[in-house]
Motif scaffolding. Structure first.
Motif, PDB file in Angstrom:
ATOM      1  N   GLY A  61       8.082 -28.691   2.388  1.00  0.00           N
ATOM      2  CA  GLY A  61       7.900 -27.529   3.249  1.00  0.00           C
ATOM      3  C   GLY A  61       8.188 -26.194   2.584  1.00  0.00           C
TER       4      GLY A  61
ATOM      5  N   GLU B 244       4.955 -24.169   1.759  1.00  0.00           N
ATOM      6  CA  GLU B 244       4.392 -23.574   2.974  1.00  0.00           C
ATOM      7  C   GLU B 244       5.202 -22.355   3.387  1.00  0.00           C
ATOM      8  OE1 GLU B 244       3.837 -26.277   6.223  1.00  0.00           O
ATOM      9  OE2 GLU B 244       2.323 -27.435   5.163  1.00  0.00           O
TER      10      GLU B 244
ATOM     11  N   ILE C 140      -2.632 -25.496   1.191  1.00  0.00           N
ATOM     12  CA  ILE C 140      -1.481 -24.992   1.953  1.00  0.00           C
ATOM     13  C   ILE C 140      -1.949 -24.016   3.030  1.00  0.00           C
ATOM     14  CG2 ILE C 140       0.631 -23.614   1.823  1.00  0.00           C
ATOM     15  CD1 ILE C 140       0.866 -26.507   0.737  1.00  0.00           C
TER      16      ILE C 140
ATOM     17  N   ARG D  84      -3.483 -25.937   5.832  1.00  0.00           N
ATOM     18  CA  ARG D  84      -2.459 -26.592   6.655  1.00  0.00           C
ATOM     19  C   ARG D  84      -1.810 -25.598   7.611  1.00  0.00           C
ATOM     20  NH1 ARG D  84       0.621 -30.207   2.085  1.00  0.00           N
ATOM     21  NH2 ARG D  84      -1.035 -31.732   1.808  1.00  0.00           N
ATOM     22  N   LEU D  85      -1.492 -24.412   7.108  1.00  0.00           N
ATOM     23  CA  LEU D  85      -0.892 -23.382   7.963  1.00  0.00           C
ATOM     24  C   LEU D  85      -1.863 -22.984   9.077  1.00  0.00           C
ATOM     25  CD1 LEU D  85       0.854 -21.173   5.259  1.00  0.00           C
ATOM     26  CD2 LEU D  85       1.960 -22.713   6.903  1.00  0.00           C
TER      27      LEU D  85
END
Length: 127
Positions: free
Chosen positions: A14, A17, A52, A55-56
């Motif tokens: 994490g 991110e 990334i 994903r966000l």
């Protein structure tokens, strides 16, 4: 031929991110993946940065807008909004919300309790 990852310490789960999200928060305008890549510490592949950012976006914490054939990204919420969203998600996954809330409130500091009372408009809140 297989590409090898540059040696160095691995980020905690994490952490990448979180770094990308911080970059988005600090940016005045939406950023292209290459701009995010330039601002990140270390030597990350462009495809990793795109993953990334995707994903966000999928999590709803980043938004994107089409520009040409690619996207530019920006944060949807500030840090406080993200923390509130995470707290709500934890509550949503608990079968006994009342117990979780009661435990949370009982562990608040006196100043946090006063702030919560003010926010809720309850008597007993002292300035």
């Amino acid at each position: 031929m297989r590409m090898q990852r540059a040696e160095g310490p691995r980020r905690a789960p994490g952490a990448l991110e979180a770094e990308v999200l911080t970059i988005l928060w600090e940016a005045e305008d939406p950023l292209a993946p290459a701009e995010v890549q330039d601002r990140l510490e270390g030597d990350l592949a462009y495809t990793t940065v795109v993953t990334i950012l995707s994903r966000l976006y999928d999590k709803g914490v980043a938004a994107r807008e089409k520009q040409g054939r690619s996207f530019r990204y920006h944060a949807v919420e500030d840090e406080a909004g993200l923390a509130a969203r995470q707290m709500t998600k934890v509550l949503d996954n608990e079968p006994d919300r009342t117990s979780v809330l009661a435990r949370f409130v009982s562990n608040l500091s006196m100043s946090d309790e006063r702030e919560l009372r003010k926010l809720l408009g309850k008597p007993g809140a002292k300035d």
